[in-house]
Write an enzyme that holds these catalytic residues in place. Sequence first.
Site, PDB file in Angstrom:
ATOM      1  N   GLY A   1       0.810  -1.212   0.000  1.00 34.20           N
ATOM      2  CA  GLY A   1       0.000   0.000   0.000  1.00 34.20           C
ATOM      3  C   GLY A   1       0.840   1.256   0.000  1.00 34.20           C
TER       4      GLY A   1
ATOM      5  N   GLY B   1      -0.793   9.554  -6.319  1.00 34.26           N
ATOM      6  CA  GLY B   1      -0.379   8.407  -7.126  1.00 34.26           C
ATOM      7  C   GLY B   1       1.071   8.568  -7.564  1.00 34.26           C
TER       8      GLY B   1
ATOM      9  N   TRP C   1      -6.206   1.438  -5.153  1.00 33.00           N
ATOM     10  CA  TRP C   1      -5.657   0.684  -6.287  1.00 33.00           C
ATOM     11  C   TRP C   1      -4.614  -0.315  -5.823  1.00 33.00           C
TER      12      TRP C   1
ATOM     13  N   THR D   1      -3.228  -3.939  -5.487  1.00 33.96           N
ATOM     14  CA  THR D   1      -3.295  -5.300  -6.023  1.00 33.96           C
ATOM     15  C   THR D   1      -3.311  -6.309  -4.880  1.00 33.96           C
TER      16      THR D   1
ATOM     17  N   ASN E   1      11.816  -0.556  -7.705  1.00 31.67           N
ATOM     18  CA  ASN E   1      12.867  -0.969  -8.664  1.00 31.67           C
ATOM     19  C   ASN E   1      12.758  -2.456  -8.966  1.00 31.67           C
TER      20      ASN E   1
ATOM     21  N   ALA F   1      10.114  -4.422  -8.697  1.00 33.93           N
ATOM     22  CA  ALA F   1       8.885  -4.752  -9.433  1.00 33.93           C
ATOM     23  C   ALA F   1       8.941  -4.221 -10.866  1.00 33.93           C
TER      24      ALA F   1
ATOM     25  N   GLU G   1       3.213   1.305 -11.272  1.00 33.98           N
ATOM     26  CA  GLU G   1       4.669   1.215 -11.055  1.00 33.98           C
ATOM     27  C   GLU G   1       5.402   2.382 -11.709  1.00 33.98           C
ATOM     28  N   GLY G   2       4.760   3.580 -11.670  1.00 36.45           N
ATOM     29  CA  GLY G   2       5.310   4.744 -12.346  1.00 36.45           C
ATOM     30  C   GLY G   2       4.742   4.777 -13.747  1.00 36.45           C
TER      31      GLY G   2
HETATM   32  P1  TGC Z   1      12.950  12.092  -4.761  1.00 37.54           P
HETATM   33  O1  TGC Z   1      13.270  13.281  -3.913  1.00 37.54           O
HETATM   34  O2  TGC Z   1      13.409  12.076  -6.186  1.00 37.54           O
HETATM   35  O3  TGC Z   1      13.513  10.783  -4.075  1.00 37.54           O
HETATM   36  C1  TGC Z   1      13.348  10.526  -2.681  1.00 37.54           C
HETATM   37  C2  TGC Z   1      14.496   9.626  -2.252  1.00 37.54           C
HETATM   38  O4  TGC Z   1      14.415   8.386  -2.940  1.00 37.54           O
HETATM   39  C3  TGC Z   1      15.585   8.176  -3.758  1.00 37.54           C
HETATM   40  N1  TGC Z   1      15.104   7.558  -5.008  1.00 37.54           N
HETATM   41  C4  TGC Z   1      15.199   6.241  -5.220  1.00 37.54           C
HETATM   42  N2  TGC Z   1      15.772   5.257  -4.493  1.00 37.54           N
HETATM   43  C5  TGC Z   1      15.697   4.013  -4.980  1.00 37.54           C
HETATM   44  N3  TGC Z   1      15.095   3.726  -6.155  1.00 37.54           N
HETATM   45  C6  TGC Z   1      14.513   4.673  -6.910  1.00 37.54           C
HETATM   46  N4  TGC Z   1      13.903   4.354  -8.052  1.00 37.54           N
HETATM   47  C7  TGC Z   1      14.549   6.017  -6.458  1.00 37.54           C
HETATM   48  N5  TGC Z   1      14.088   7.206  -6.923  1.00 37.54           N
HETATM   49  C8  TGC Z   1      14.439   8.129  -6.026  1.00 37.54           C
HETATM   50  C9  TGC Z   1      16.174   9.562  -3.951  1.00 37.54           C
HETATM   51  O5  TGC Z   1      17.569   9.468  -4.215  1.00 37.54           O
HETATM   52  C10 TGC Z   1      15.883  10.179  -2.611  1.00 37.54           C
HETATM   53  O6  TGC Z   1      16.792   9.641  -1.676  1.00 37.54           O
HETATM   54  P2  TGC Z   1      17.302  10.499  -0.419  1.00 37.54           P
HETATM   55  O7  TGC Z   1      18.312   9.630   0.216  1.00 37.54           O
HETATM   56  O8  TGC Z   1      17.862  11.771  -1.000  1.00 37.54           O
HETATM   57  O9  TGC Z   1      16.107  10.741   0.420  1.00 37.54           O
HETATM   58  O10 TGC Z   1      11.401  11.839  -4.656  1.00 37.54           O
HETATM   59  P3  TGC Z   1      10.170  12.587  -5.345  1.00 37.54           P
HETATM   60  O11 TGC Z   1       9.129  12.786  -4.303  1.00 37.54           O
HETATM   61  O12 TGC Z   1      10.642  13.813  -6.100  1.00 37.54           O
HETATM   62  O13 TGC Z   1       9.598  11.502  -6.363  1.00 37.54           O
HETATM   63  C11 TGC Z   1      10.334  10.947  -7.388  1.00 37.54           C
HETATM   64  C12 TGC Z   1       9.445  10.050  -8.287  1.00 37.54           C
HETATM   65  C13 TGC Z   1       8.409  10.887  -8.999  1.00 37.54           C
HETATM   66  C14 TGC Z   1      10.383   9.447  -9.321  1.00 37.54           C
HETATM   67  C15 TGC Z   1       8.773   8.955  -7.454  1.00 37.54           C
HETATM   68  O14 TGC Z   1       7.898   9.485  -6.549  1.00 37.54           O
HETATM   69  C16 TGC Z   1       8.051   7.945  -8.300  1.00 37.54           C
HETATM   70  O15 TGC Z   1       8.662   7.004  -8.773  1.00 37.54           O
HETATM   71  N6  TGC Z   1       6.682   8.068  -8.496  1.00 37.54           N
HETATM   72  C17 TGC Z   1       5.898   7.044  -9.116  1.00 37.54           C
HETATM   73  C18 TGC Z   1       5.091   6.316  -8.060  1.00 37.54           C
HETATM   74  C19 TGC Z   1       4.939   4.846  -8.342  1.00 37.54           C
HETATM   75  O16 TGC Z   1       5.651   4.264  -9.140  1.00 37.54           O
HETATM   76  N7  TGC Z   1       4.032   4.211  -7.617  1.00 37.54           N
HETATM   77  C20 TGC Z   1       3.878   2.791  -7.729  1.00 37.54           C
HETATM   78  C21 TGC Z   1       2.963   2.269  -6.659  1.00 37.54           C
HETATM   79  S1  TGC Z   1       3.037   0.522  -6.462  1.00 37.54           S
HETATM   80  C22 TGC Z   1       2.308  -0.082  -7.815  1.00 37.54           C
HETATM   81  O17 TGC Z   1       1.938   0.556  -8.741  1.00 37.54           O
HETATM   82  C23 TGC Z   1       2.167  -1.551  -7.806  1.00 37.54           C
HETATM   83  S2  TGC Z   1       1.439  -2.187  -9.198  1.00 37.54           S
HETATM   84  C24 TGC Z   1       1.645  -3.766  -8.736  1.00 37.54           C
HETATM   85  C25 TGC Z   1       1.318  -4.753  -9.719  1.00 37.54           C
HETATM   86  O18 TGC Z   1       0.143  -5.166  -9.779  1.00 37.54           O
HETATM   87  O19 TGC Z   1       2.290  -5.256 -10.409  1.00 37.54           O
HETATM   88  P1  FAD Z   2      -1.738  10.409 -11.453  1.00 36.55           P
HETATM   89  O1  FAD Z   2      -0.508  10.487 -10.652  1.00 36.55           O
HETATM   90  O2  FAD Z   2      -2.890  11.253 -11.058  1.00 36.55           O
HETATM   91  O3  FAD Z   2      -1.347  10.741 -12.979  1.00 36.55           O
HETATM   92  C1  FAD Z   2      -2.341  11.022 -13.961  1.00 36.55           C
HETATM   93  C2  FAD Z   2      -1.618  11.487 -15.239  1.00 36.55           C
HETATM   94  O4  FAD Z   2      -0.839  12.658 -14.953  1.00 36.55           O
HETATM   95  C3  FAD Z   2      -0.637  10.431 -15.771  1.00 36.55           C
HETATM   96  O5  FAD Z   2      -0.660  10.460 -17.174  1.00 36.55           O
HETATM   97  C4  FAD Z   2       0.709  10.930 -15.267  1.00 36.55           C
HETATM   98  O6  FAD Z   2       1.798  10.510 -16.092  1.00 36.55           O
HETATM   99  C5  FAD Z   2       0.511  12.440 -15.343  1.00 36.55           C
HETATM  100  N1  FAD Z   2       1.417  13.143 -14.432  1.00 36.55           N
HETATM  101  C6  FAD Z   2       1.427  13.127 -13.065  1.00 36.55           C
HETATM  102  N2  FAD Z   2       2.414  13.886 -12.588  1.00 36.55           N
HETATM  103  C7  FAD Z   2       3.080  14.386 -13.666  1.00 36.55           C
HETATM  104  C8  FAD Z   2       4.214  15.226 -13.845  1.00 36.55           C
HETATM  105  N3  FAD Z   2       4.896  15.726 -12.806  1.00 36.55           N
HETATM  106  N4  FAD Z   2       4.586  15.536 -15.100  1.00 36.55           N
HETATM  107  C9  FAD Z   2       3.928  15.025 -16.180  1.00 36.55           C
HETATM  108  N5  FAD Z   2       2.847  14.234 -16.081  1.00 36.55           N
HETATM  109  C10 FAD Z   2       2.428  13.921 -14.840  1.00 36.55           C
HETATM  110  N6  FAD Z   2      -0.412   1.192  -6.168  1.00 36.55           N
HETATM  111  C11 FAD Z   2       0.069   0.618  -5.031  1.00 36.55           C
HETATM  112  O7  FAD Z   2       0.574   1.302  -4.149  1.00 36.55           O
HETATM  113  N7  FAD Z   2       0.005  -0.731  -4.860  1.00 36.55           N
HETATM  114  C12 FAD Z   2      -0.525  -1.559  -5.786  1.00 36.55           C
HETATM  115  O8  FAD Z   2      -0.549  -2.785  -5.598  1.00 36.55           O
HETATM  116  C13 FAD Z   2      -1.064  -0.982  -6.980  1.00 36.55           C
HETATM  117  N8  FAD Z   2      -1.682  -1.774  -7.896  1.00 36.55           N
HETATM  118  C14 FAD Z   2      -2.320  -1.186  -8.953  1.00 36.55           C
HETATM  119  C15 FAD Z   2      -3.105  -1.977  -9.797  1.00 36.55           C
HETATM  120  C16 FAD Z   2      -3.803  -1.396 -10.850  1.00 36.55           C
HETATM  121  C17 FAD Z   2      -4.672  -2.241 -11.721  1.00 36.55           C
HETATM  122  C18 FAD Z   2      -3.656  -0.007 -11.114  1.00 36.55           C
HETATM  123  C19 FAD Z   2      -4.354   0.630 -12.286  1.00 36.55           C
HETATM  124  C20 FAD Z   2      -2.894   0.778 -10.283  1.00 36.55           C
HETATM  125  C21 FAD Z   2      -2.231   0.202  -9.177  1.00 36.55           C
HETATM  126  N9  FAD Z   2      -1.513   0.983  -8.263  1.00 36.55           N
HETATM  127  C22 FAD Z   2      -0.983   0.433  -7.128  1.00 36.55           C
HETATM  128  C23 FAD Z   2      -1.511   2.432  -8.388  1.00 36.55           C
HETATM  129  C24 FAD Z   2      -0.535   2.988  -9.419  1.00 36.55           C
HETATM  130  O9  FAD Z   2       0.781   2.888  -8.979  1.00 36.55           O
HETATM  131  C25 FAD Z   2      -0.910   4.435  -9.729  1.00 36.55           C
HETATM  132  O10 FAD Z   2      -2.127   4.388 -10.464  1.00 36.55           O
HETATM  133  C26 FAD Z   2       0.153   5.164 -10.507  1.00 36.55           C
HETATM  134  O11 FAD Z   2       1.300   5.400  -9.707  1.00 36.55           O
HETATM  135  C27 FAD Z   2      -0.339   6.510 -11.071  1.00 36.55           C
HETATM  136  O12 FAD Z   2      -1.005   7.244 -10.109  1.00 36.55           O
HETATM  137  P2  FAD Z   2      -2.467   7.857 -10.429  1.00 36.55           P
HETATM  138  O13 FAD Z   2      -3.310   6.786 -10.969  1.00 36.55           O
HETATM  139  O14 FAD Z   2      -2.911   8.565  -9.204  1.00 36.55           O
HETATM  140  O15 FAD Z   2      -2.219   8.902 -11.600  1.00 36.55           O
END
Ligand code: TGC
Ligand code: FAD
Length: 392
Positions: A135, A142, A167, A169, A248, A250, A372-373
């Site tokens: 979570g 997001g 959201w 999984t 990273n 995943a 996952e981003g």
């Molecule tokens: P930022 O200030 O850039 O970074 C904070 C701290 O984290 C470090 N860092 C990382 N470390 C390891 N791996 C990475 N990929 C890292 N990226 C950044 C960074 O060096 C810093 O470290 P420190 O020591 O200085 O504190 O953070 P920010 O708030 O500006 O955000 C950066 C951003 C936008 C790249 C990050 O928030 C991001 O990746 N957003 C996307 C969120 C996302 O991917 N959510 C996924 C949720 S889980 C999911 O979707 C599961 S789906 C599961 C499924 O069904 O398969």
């Molecule tokens: P938003 O962040 O609101 O983004 C909406 C749009 O705006 C996107 O096109 C995005 O690229 C764009 N955008 C946002 N910020 C910027 C920017 N700075 N510059 C340019 N464009 C931008 N999350 C978990 O934690 N655990 C899970 O197990 C998990 N499973 C999931 C399973 C499914 C089926 C789905 C659909 C999602 C799941 N997620 C999970 C959530 C998922 O990680 C988020 O949906 C994802 O990170 C995007 O967040 P959001 O949907 O709030 O979109």
Amino acid sequence: MALKFRGVDFIGFDALLSDDERLVRDTSRKFIEDNLIPIIEECNRAGRFPRELVKPMGELGFYGASLKGYGCAGMSNVEYGLVMQELERGDSGVRSFVSVQSALVMYPIYAFGSDEQKQAWLPAMQKGEKLGCFGLTEPDFGSNPSGMRTRARKIGKEYVLNGEKMWITSGSIADVAVIWAKVEDEDNKIRGFLVETDRPGFHAEDIHGKWSLRASVTSGLSMQDVHIPESNLLPKSGGLKSPLMCLNQARYGIAWGGIGAAMACYDCALQYAQLRKQFHDKPIASHQLVQEKLTWMINEITKGQLLVLQVGRLKDQDKAGAQHISMAKRNNVWMALECARMGRDVLGANGVADEYPLMRHMMNLESVKTYEGTHDIHTLIIGQSVTGIDAF
Ligand code: TGC
Ligand code: FAD
């Protein structure tokens, strides 16, 4: 007409794999062919997660496959990637389930957990006896999880959690949730907690009406004054860096998964094009515009294979950076989605029927492109890496 998957290898990619890697790939492929392919369309129609596959996948070592000890298979990162490829060739939702169990639940316990937490959870999770969810995402946060509102407050020897995750999984089938929350007593530092899902105040509600990942469970979680012992804190977690480290793992698996989905779409479109005849009794594969589509697909799949294999080799040497993983996830999922759309087009009207897997993969990959981003967030991660400028 049932079209059996034949594998996809245009440039002798197999020769870049070791015997062990090929064995893992072939074993996983056979499992998917025998057990998932016969039921996946029914699962997709019904919106049903194939729970009957959970234990068999544990027996094959799919969960926490690249971790060492605790009964885990101790696979290399490339072997683990090949498992993900084969799973997603079957269905992105089933790959999602395994990704979450492995990379987003077992990995944080392994990397940030105490010895007691590892012993309590990892062996059972490896077997599929206990399931987990992750979570991080919230209704209002997001792409920017650093804004999360979920809070943990220390009271005596307990933490009390309040907040909502969205959201998620496997949310409603999980025994344990890895919850990321800001700790009020530590200047709102983000830390990870193990929350048993039967604790009072914890509630999971499934999200219905998804047109994507229909064979995977996706839920919203709410926590209202959920009390957990202080020993449920993941002691080595600290800061947003911790959940990003899990991502990273995943994202790397998803990059391989994209190849699997793309292979399924390409091979189906190729076989169909060779069989289907239109105009002068010629197979549609003989028309230049159809060949252009097939060429685009095999070209991009081949580039994607080489990209993710190199990232895997780097990861096995502990040299893969987050930006490399972002490039592989971004490219391979985009490429797979394009293959699904193009392959669907090659099948004409039959492409929209679930007798063929194209449209299911297409719908699934729309989620994979977002979670996952998002694709665009990975664009910015790569952009930051090459320019040194943060454009978020
Ligand atoms: P930022 O200030 O850039 O970074 C904070 C701290 O984290 C470090 N860092 C990382 N470390 C390891 N791996 C990475 N990929 C890292 N990226 C950044 C960074 O060096 C810093 O470290 P420190 O020591 O200085 O504190 O953070 P920010 O708030 O500006 O955000 C950066 C951003 C936008 C790249 C990050 O928030 C991001 O990746 N957003 C996307 C969120 C996302 O991917 N959510 C996924 C949720 S889980 C999911 O979707 C599961 S789906 C599961 C499924 O069904 O398969
Ligand atoms: P938003 O962040 O609101 O983004 C909406 C749009 O705006 C996107 O096109 C995005 O690229 C764009 N955008 C946002 N910020 C910027 C920017 N700075 N510059 C340019 N464009 C931008 N999350 C978990 O934690 N655990 C899970 O197990 C998990 N499973 C999931 C399973 C499914 C089926 C789905 C659909 C999602 C799941 N997620 C999970 C959530 C998922 O990680 C988020 O949906 C994802 O990170 C995007 O967040 P959001 O949907 O709030 O979109």
